[in-house]
Design an enzyme around this catalytic site. Sequence first.
Site, PDB file in Angstrom:
ATOM      1  N   SER A  22       0.987  -1.272  -0.035  1.00  0.00           N
ATOM      2  CA  SER A  22       0.078   0.081  -0.165  1.00  0.00           C
ATOM      3  C   SER A  22       0.987   1.228   0.044  1.00  0.00           C
ATOM      4  O   SER A  22       1.317   1.678   0.976  1.00  0.00           O
ATOM      5  CB  SER A  22      -0.806   0.031   1.168  1.00  0.00           C
ATOM      6  OG  SER A  22      -1.612   1.276   1.394  1.00  0.00           O
ATOM      7  N   GLU A  23       1.235   1.675  -1.168  1.00  0.00           N
ATOM      8  CA  GLU A  23       2.146   2.689  -1.182  1.00  0.00           C
ATOM      9  C   GLU A  23       1.624   4.056  -0.422  1.00  0.00           C
ATOM     10  O   GLU A  23       2.222   4.830   0.111  1.00  0.00           O
ATOM     11  CB  GLU A  23       2.311   3.051  -2.817  1.00  0.00           C
ATOM     12  CG  GLU A  23       3.362   2.014  -3.350  1.00  0.00           C
ATOM     13  CD  GLU A  23       2.620   0.956  -3.743  1.00  0.00           C
ATOM     14  OE1 GLU A  23       3.106  -0.144  -4.117  1.00  0.00           O
ATOM     15  OE2 GLU A  23       1.250   0.743  -3.679  1.00  0.00           O
TER      16      GLU A  23
ATOM     17  N   PHE B  76       9.266   0.162  -6.658  1.00  0.00           N
ATOM     18  CA  PHE B  76       9.634   0.587  -7.997  1.00  0.00           C
ATOM     19  C   PHE B  76       8.961   1.942  -8.433  1.00  0.00           C
ATOM     20  O   PHE B  76       7.828   2.190  -7.900  1.00  0.00           O
ATOM     21  CB  PHE B  76       8.923  -0.344  -9.235  1.00  0.00           C
ATOM     22  CG  PHE B  76       9.800  -1.655  -9.359  1.00  0.00           C
ATOM     23  CD1 PHE B  76      10.855  -1.872 -10.317  1.00  0.00           C
ATOM     24  CD2 PHE B  76       9.528  -2.909  -8.589  1.00  0.00           C
ATOM     25  CE1 PHE B  76      11.564  -2.936 -10.192  1.00  0.00           C
ATOM     26  CE2 PHE B  76      10.280  -4.025  -8.804  1.00  0.00           C
ATOM     27  CZ  PHE B  76      11.131  -3.973  -9.469  1.00  0.00           C
ATOM     28  N   ALA B  77       9.451   2.988  -9.102  1.00  0.00           N
ATOM     29  CA  ALA B  77       8.805   4.176  -9.350  1.00  0.00           C
ATOM     30  C   ALA B  77       7.563   4.121  -9.915  1.00  0.00           C
ATOM     31  O   ALA B  77       6.913   4.867  -9.816  1.00  0.00           O
ATOM     32  CB  ALA B  77       9.897   4.929 -10.047  1.00  0.00           C
ATOM     33  N   ASP B  78       7.404   3.057 -10.784  1.00  0.00           N
ATOM     34  CA  ASP B  78       6.106   3.032 -11.295  1.00  0.00           C
ATOM     35  C   ASP B  78       4.978   2.836 -10.532  1.00  0.00           C
ATOM     36  O   ASP B  78       3.721   2.874 -10.855  1.00  0.00           O
ATOM     37  CB  ASP B  78       6.104   1.554 -12.174  1.00  0.00           C
ATOM     38  CG  ASP B  78       7.389   1.658 -13.132  1.00  0.00           C
ATOM     39  OD1 ASP B  78       8.523   1.659 -12.760  1.00  0.00           O
ATOM     40  OD2 ASP B  78       7.369   1.564 -14.463  1.00  0.00           O
ATOM     41  N   TYR B  79       5.451   2.273  -9.032  1.00  0.00           N
ATOM     42  CA  TYR B  79       4.252   2.033  -8.056  1.00  0.00           C
ATOM     43  C   TYR B  79       3.984   3.214  -7.292  1.00  0.00           C
ATOM     44  O   TYR B  79       3.164   3.027  -6.513  1.00  0.00           O
ATOM     45  CB  TYR B  79       4.589   0.809  -7.254  1.00  0.00           C
ATOM     46  CG  TYR B  79       4.917  -0.565  -7.891  1.00  0.00           C
ATOM     47  CD1 TYR B  79       4.488  -0.789  -9.448  1.00  0.00           C
ATOM     48  CD2 TYR B  79       5.641  -1.460  -7.401  1.00  0.00           C
ATOM     49  CE1 TYR B  79       4.753  -1.863  -9.822  1.00  0.00           C
ATOM     50  CE2 TYR B  79       6.117  -2.710  -8.040  1.00  0.00           C
ATOM     51  CZ  TYR B  79       5.406  -2.896  -9.123  1.00  0.00           C
ATOM     52  OH  TYR B  79       5.799  -4.133  -9.983  1.00  0.00           O
TER      53      TYR B  79
ATOM     54  N   PRO C  57      -0.149   5.446  -6.554  1.00  0.00           N
ATOM     55  CA  PRO C  57      -1.157   5.334  -5.516  1.00  0.00           C
ATOM     56  C   PRO C  57      -0.919   6.367  -4.551  1.00  0.00           C
ATOM     57  O   PRO C  57      -1.794   6.715  -3.557  1.00  0.00           O
ATOM     58  CB  PRO C  57      -1.308   3.978  -5.221  1.00  0.00           C
ATOM     59  CG  PRO C  57      -0.615   3.311  -6.415  1.00  0.00           C
ATOM     60  CD  PRO C  57       0.453   4.140  -6.995  1.00  0.00           C
TER      61      PRO C  57
ATOM     62  N   HIS D 126       7.652  -1.473 -14.792  1.00  0.00           N
ATOM     63  CA  HIS D 126       8.723  -1.557 -14.043  1.00  0.00           C
ATOM     64  C   HIS D 126      10.044  -0.621 -14.256  1.00  0.00           C
ATOM     65  O   HIS D 126      11.164  -0.873 -13.905  1.00  0.00           O
ATOM     66  CB  HIS D 126       9.368  -3.034 -13.777  1.00  0.00           C
ATOM     67  CG  HIS D 126       8.445  -3.982 -13.111  1.00  0.00           C
ATOM     68  ND1 HIS D 126       7.396  -4.434 -13.815  1.00  0.00           N
ATOM     69  CD2 HIS D 126       8.522  -4.337 -11.622  1.00  0.00           C
ATOM     70  CE1 HIS D 126       6.704  -5.273 -12.919  1.00  0.00           C
ATOM     71  NE2 HIS D 126       7.204  -4.989 -11.782  1.00  0.00           N
TER      72      HIS D 126
END
Length: 334
Positions: free
Chosen positions: A56-57, A80-83, A86, A126
Site C-alpha cells: 500500500s504505497e 519501483f517508481a512505477d508503483y 497510488p 517496472h
Amino acid sequence: MTMIQALRSAMDVMMEKDENVVVFGQDVGYFGGVFRCTEGLQKKYGKSRVFDTPISEGGIVGVAIGMGAYGLRPCIEIQFADYIYPAYDQIVSEAARLRFRSAGDFTAPIAIRTPCGGGIYGGQTHSQSPEAVFAHVCGLRTVMPSNPYDAKGLLISSIECDDPVIFLEPKRLYNGPFDGHHDKPVVPWSQNPMGEVPEGYYTVPLDKAAIFRPGKQLTVLAYGTMVWVCEAAARETGIDAEIIDLRSLWPLDLETIVESVKKTGRCVVVHEATRTCGFGAELVSLVQEHCFYHLEAPIERVTGWDTPYPHAQEWAYFPGPARVGAAFKRAVEA
C-alpha cells in the site's frame, strides 16, 4: 562500493547516528529489499526500526508523514517508481504542503527512495522515469544520482533534510558503471574515481550540480544513467563536451548550467524519460531565458519516446551513444 552498497551504507550511517531514523517499505526488512539495498539492516537495528509494510504505497507514505510530523525521520522505499502513483496524493497534497500549511510548526522530513528507469526488461510497469511529475511540485525536492559516491552523500543529505525528498535510483547503475551501450558493468567502481565511497558520514549538497566531464565545445545537461551515455557519446565522437551531472533536479543548480553554456555557446539536454513535458523541456526553457545571446546553435534535446515503455525494445527506447552523439554533432556543426 556499488551504488546498492553505497545506499545501504548511507542508511546504516544515519541509523547509527540518529535513533529517530526508521526504514520501512515492501520487503525491506527480512528480505532486504527486492534489490537488496536494505540487506542486513533489520538484523542490526531490529524490527521496530526496519520493518516490512503491506502493499500500500499510499499507506507507506501516509504513515511516514505522520512519523515525520511526530519527530521521526523515515527513509522509506517504494519498490519501483512505477508503483508510486497510488501515493501521489499523499506526497503532493500532504507531505509537500505540510510545512507551509502549518506555518512551519510541522515538517515532513521524509526520504522516499525508489528505483527508476529501465535496464531489466521490466516494460511499462517496472521501468518508468517519473522525475518531471515531482520536480513540478512546490515543496518537494527531487534527486537522481549517477554514481555511488553521490548516491550515499545525497541520501544522507535527504534523510537529514526537513523537506520531503523524492530520491530516484537508476536501476542500470545499481551494480556498477557501463560503457553506455550495455547494462553490464565494464569496470569495477573501485577503479573509477567517481565510485570511491568513504565508509563513514559525509554529505553531498541537494542543490549543487557536478561537472562530470569538463569541456569547451558544448554543454551537456544530464542526470542518472544518461550521464554515462553522454560520456560514451563524447568519447566516441571525439567532441570536447562539458557534461554537467545535475544530481538534484529541484532545487536546480542554475548557476553552474548558465556559466557552462555561456562558455561553450551550445547545449544538449539528455534524459531517459519521455520527451513531451519531460524535465528536459524545463532545462531548455531556462537555458533559452538565461543564455539566449550566448547561444551559437539551437538547443538539442535527446529523450525516450513518447510512448508507453516498450518491453522487448527497451534498448532501442533508451537514448544511446549513437543518438546522443548525433545531437552533439548537430550542435557543434550548426
